[in-house]
Design an enzyme around this catalytic site. Structure first.
Site, PDB file in Angstrom:
ATOM      1  N   PRO A   2       1.017  10.467  12.794  1.00 43.64           N
ATOM      2  CA  PRO A   2       2.282  10.002  12.236  1.00 43.64           C
ATOM      3  C   PRO A   2       2.800  10.779  11.026  1.00 43.64           C
ATOM      4  O   PRO A   2       2.558  10.403   9.901  1.00 43.64           O
ATOM      5  CB  PRO A   2       2.001   8.542  11.867  1.00 43.64           C
ATOM      6  CG  PRO A   2       0.527   8.470  11.689  1.00 43.64           C
ATOM      7  CD  PRO A   2      -0.090   9.674  12.303  1.00 43.64           C
ATOM      8  N   GLU A   3       3.530  11.846  11.232  1.00 48.19           N
ATOM      9  CA  GLU A   3       4.358  12.392  10.163  1.00 48.19           C
ATOM     10  C   GLU A   3       5.804  12.082  10.551  1.00 48.19           C
ATOM     11  O   GLU A   3       6.047  11.464  11.592  1.00 48.19           O
ATOM     12  CB  GLU A   3       4.089  13.891   9.968  1.00 48.19           C
ATOM     13  CG  GLU A   3       2.650  14.118   9.519  1.00 48.19           C
ATOM     14  CD  GLU A   3       2.398  15.442   8.788  1.00 48.19           C
ATOM     15  OE1 GLU A   3       3.347  16.023   8.250  1.00 48.19           O
ATOM     16  OE2 GLU A   3       1.242  15.880   8.761  1.00 48.19           O
ATOM     17  N   LYS A  52       8.303   7.987   7.138  1.00 47.98           N
ATOM     18  CA  LYS A  52       7.259   7.551   8.064  1.00 47.98           C
ATOM     19  C   LYS A  52       7.415   6.075   8.431  1.00 47.98           C
ATOM     20  O   LYS A  52       6.481   5.465   8.944  1.00 47.98           O
ATOM     21  CB  LYS A  52       5.879   7.812   7.450  1.00 47.98           C
ATOM     22  CG  LYS A  52       5.619   9.285   7.174  1.00 47.98           C
ATOM     23  CD  LYS A  52       4.350   9.489   6.362  1.00 47.98           C
ATOM     24  CE  LYS A  52       4.244  10.921   5.873  1.00 47.98           C
ATOM     25  NZ  LYS A  52       3.182  11.093   4.871  1.00 47.98           N
ATOM     26  N   ARG A 247      -6.925  13.668  -0.691  1.00 42.24           N
ATOM     27  CA  ARG A 247      -6.504  14.274   0.582  1.00 42.24           C
ATOM     28  C   ARG A 247      -6.945  15.730   0.619  1.00 42.24           C
ATOM     29  O   ARG A 247      -6.974  16.396  -0.415  1.00 42.24           O
ATOM     30  CB  ARG A 247      -4.968  14.213   0.733  1.00 42.24           C
ATOM     31  CG  ARG A 247      -4.366  12.847   0.523  1.00 42.24           C
ATOM     32  CD  ARG A 247      -4.808  11.834   1.562  1.00 42.24           C
ATOM     33  NE  ARG A 247      -4.528  12.264   2.920  1.00 42.24           N
ATOM     34  CZ  ARG A 247      -3.325  12.216   3.496  1.00 42.24           C
ATOM     35  NH1 ARG A 247      -2.290  11.759   2.840  1.00 42.24           N
ATOM     36  NH2 ARG A 247      -3.161  12.624   4.737  1.00 42.24           N
TER      37      ARG A 247
END
Length: 259
Positions: A2-3, A52, A247
């Site tokens: 999901p981007e 998103k 991240r």
DNA sequence: TCAAGATGATCAG
DNA sequence: TGATCCTCTTGAT
């Protein structure tokens, strides 16, 4: 996966499959049972994405707000739905198709006010024609945070995820730890134009394909994302990785030198 | 067969 | 900053 481009495609698919049609709603897993009952039998007026986020508007002004998070997926299938597999939080069934939602971090019914609140918290979305890149640059130019962190901040730009971040910065030959304040307007304009281009292509193909034809002879490739320890497609230096704010960051130490 | 890690975001401390 | 949500894929055993 999901981007932003994924959500844009999902919204378009929802519009095509459920738009102007009544849907049956249920929550096989049970966690969304009350809300599912509230939209059961309603007509889907429209579906759209912002960054998103996915918003599905029903004919009684209720709005379904979905955010897939890291592991969520909204799978659309044709024909009558099979018995639910796994934890299906929400199932929508239309005349020709069905959609199963799993693993999302947000699945809720909201009002128009709440919708405005969510939209107000987002930076410009490169996939929307009214997006203003200067709004993002205004935040970037006054921040000492690394550009790699700023690109993932949805208040700065809506829809960029870890893949687009890594690839955008490589294509711009910009080191991810460069402070925002050191990024020029001209540089940012180039990054934004590239982002729009990559995301539009992502919507068309459903993939993130970033390597220019002169650097590799087949599709489905990225320059640096999750390629740590492997040679750069351009200069053959080993791609590096580092954790930044929880991240993984990826870059080529030669093509993206720190200045 | 099982554990680890992943394209995300929020919250407690 | 780390834990958490929760699913799927990949790689080690």
């Amino acid at each position: 996966m999901p981007e932003g481009h994924t959500l844009f495609r999902l919204a378009a698919d929802f519009q095509r499959v459920f738009g102007e049609r009544a849907v049956e709603a249920s929550s096989p897993q049970g966690r969304f049972a009350e809300s599912a009952a509230s939209i059961d039998g309603r007509v889907v007026e429209s579906a759209e994405s912002a960054g998103k986020h996915l918003f599905v508007r029903f004919d009684d002004d209720q709005i379904l707000h979905v955010h897939l998070g890291l592991i969520g997926a909204f799978a659309i299938g044709a024909g009558p739905p099979p018995a639910p597999v796994g934890a299906v939080r929400l199932r929508l069934v239309g005349p020709t198709s069905y959609a199963d939602l799993r693993g999302a971090i947000t699945c809720e019914l909201i009002s128009t006010d709440k919708l405005e609140q969510v939209l107000g918290g987002l930076g410009p979305d490169p996939l929307r024609s009214d997006a203003d890149p200067d709004r993002a640059f205004a935040r970037i130019r006054k921040s000492g945070k690394p550009i790699g962190a700023l690109l993932l901040d949805q208040r700065v730009v809506a829809g960029v995820g870890n893949v687009f971040r890594a690839e955008l910065l490589f294509r711009a030959r910009l080191h991810p730890l460069t402070p925002g304040v050191r990024v020029s307007k001209r540089r940012w304009n180039g990054i934004w134009a590239d982002l729009v281009d990559l995301m539009v292509r992502g919507v068309e193909t459903g993939r993130i394909d970033t390597v220019r034809p002169e650097h590799v002879d087949h599709g489905g490739e990225v320059y640096v994302y999750r390629r740590q320890g492997r040679p750069c497609h351009v200069c053959s230096s080993m791609v590096r990785t580092q954790v930044l704010q929880g991240r993984n960051l990826f870059w080529c130490p030669t093509c993206q030198r720190r200045r």
